[in-house]
Design an enzyme around this catalytic site. Structure first.
Site, PDB file in Angstrom:
ATOM      1  CG  HIS A 117      -6.518  -7.697  -0.877  1.00  0.00           C
ATOM      2  ND1 HIS A 117      -6.325  -7.818   0.490  1.00  0.00           N
ATOM      3  CD2 HIS A 117      -7.579  -8.482  -1.183  1.00  0.00           C
ATOM      4  CE1 HIS A 117      -7.246  -8.631   0.980  1.00  0.00           C
ATOM      5  NE2 HIS A 117      -8.016  -9.039  -0.008  1.00  0.00           N
ATOM      6  NE  ARG A 176       1.157  -2.438  13.203  1.00  0.00           N
ATOM      7  CZ  ARG A 176       0.711  -3.114  14.268  1.00  0.00           C
ATOM      8  NH1 ARG A 176       0.843  -4.438  14.325  1.00  0.00           N
ATOM      9  NH2 ARG A 176       0.136  -2.467  15.242  1.00  0.00           N
ATOM     10  N   GLY A 197       8.618 -10.393   1.257  1.00  0.00           N
ATOM     11  CA  GLY A 197       9.176  -9.386   0.354  1.00  0.00           C
ATOM     12  C   GLY A 197       9.256  -9.803  -1.104  1.00  0.00           C
ATOM     13  CD  GLU A 254     -14.977   0.836   3.676  1.00  0.00           C
ATOM     14  OE1 GLU A 254     -15.581  -0.223   3.523  1.00  0.00           O
ATOM     15  OE2 GLU A 254     -15.346   1.909   3.180  1.00  0.00           O
TER      16      GLU A 254
HETATM   17  C1  GRF Z   1       0.844 -10.740  -0.601  1.00  0.00           C
HETATM   18  O1  GRF Z   1       0.047 -11.870  -0.738  1.00  0.00           O
HETATM   19  C2  GRF Z   1       0.012  -9.496  -0.656  1.00  0.00           C
HETATM   20  O2  GRF Z   1      -1.111  -9.631  -1.460  1.00  0.00           O
HETATM   21  C3  GRF Z   1      -0.397  -9.309   0.769  1.00  0.00           C
HETATM   22  O3  GRF Z   1       0.720  -9.696   1.520  1.00  0.00           O
HETATM   23  C4  GRF Z   1       1.462 -10.662   0.778  1.00  0.00           C
HETATM   24  C5  GRF Z   1       2.894 -10.202   0.736  1.00  0.00           C
HETATM   25  O4  GRF Z   1       3.739 -11.164   0.186  1.00  0.00           O
HETATM   26  N1  GRF Z   1      -0.817  -7.943   0.996  1.00  0.00           N
HETATM   27  P1  GRF Z   1       5.284 -10.866  -0.029  1.00  0.00           P
HETATM   28  O5  GRF Z   1       5.856 -10.486   1.332  1.00  0.00           O
HETATM   29  O6  GRF Z   1       5.410  -9.738  -1.013  1.00  0.00           O
HETATM   30  O7  GRF Z   1       5.857 -12.123  -0.540  1.00  0.00           O
END
Ligand code: GRF
Length: 210
Positions: A112, A94, A15, A146
């Protein structure tokens, strides 16, 4: 005073991105507020942070549903009741399908940890590290069916140093995520993002800021 865009954050993990979004939303003049946090993981750090931050939070555990569509409908129902207009996926583990994406068409953002379209999917920092790239980074994009393929809204590059291991690199990618996710949320909440096909165009701010 301007009306604030109502945001729902979905998170499964630590988080830290939720926290970055919440801190941005607290700043005077930020055009959005977090109306609801939902986690599919009952003991996630994200939920703990949401409570500490004083945000409304709920658990919707995917394991309680016998189909993805039913799980997604439960998410949609909860978010709609909370008045959510934009959804931020902040480490939500998910994959979302048509039930969710139709309900929030063009209004779901994901963060991402790579410069998409390079290294989609899981373990993106490790993938980039193993491939030996000299620059990686992170991307905020619009979510489409996608995975990791929707229009790109914001990116930040992160150099890979000779001294880096996957952990130190991941830490710097994470820091960059915490900068661009709030930035992208601000842009969409201010109505400054329009799409020309698969390309997001960002209109300059009226006050000259980014
Ligand atoms: C991050 O690296 C994000 O890019 C990926 O999941 C991770 C979440 O990290 N989708 P956090 O739970 O916000 O620390």
């Amino acid at each position: 005073m301007k009306r604030l865009a109502q945001v729902g954050v979905l998170a499964s993990g630590k988080g830290t991105n939720l926290q970055a979004l919440a801190e941005a939303c607290r700043a005077p003049g930020f055009p959005a507020r977090i109306a609801l946090v939902i986690s599919n993981v009952p003991d996630s750090g994200a939920l703990e942070r949401a409570r500490t931050l004083g945000l409304s939070a709920a658990v919707i555990d995917h394991r309680a549903f016998d189909s993805r569509a039913k799980f997604e409908q439960a998410l949609v129902d909860r978010l709609k009741v909370a008045g959510v207009e934009w959804v931020c996926l902040a480490g939500f583990m998910r994959v979302l399908g048509p039930t969710f994406l139709t309900a929030f068409l063009g209004r779901v953002l994901n963060i991402h940890p790579s410069l998409l379209p390079s290294f989609p999917g899981l373990h993106a920092v490790q993938q980039a590290f193993d491939r030996g790239v000299k620059v990686t980074g992170c991307t905020v994009h619009l979510v489409e069916e996608e995975v990791d393929a929707g229009p790109i809204i914001a990116q930040e590059a992160v150099p890979v140093f000779e001294s880096d291991g996957p952990e130190s690199l991941a830490a710097r990618v994470h820091e960059a995520e915490h900068r661009i996710f709030p930035l992208a949320l601000r842009w969409v909440a201010e109505g400054r993002v329009r799409f020309e096909g698969r390309v997001a165009r960002i209109r300059a701010a009226e006050n000259g800021e980014s």
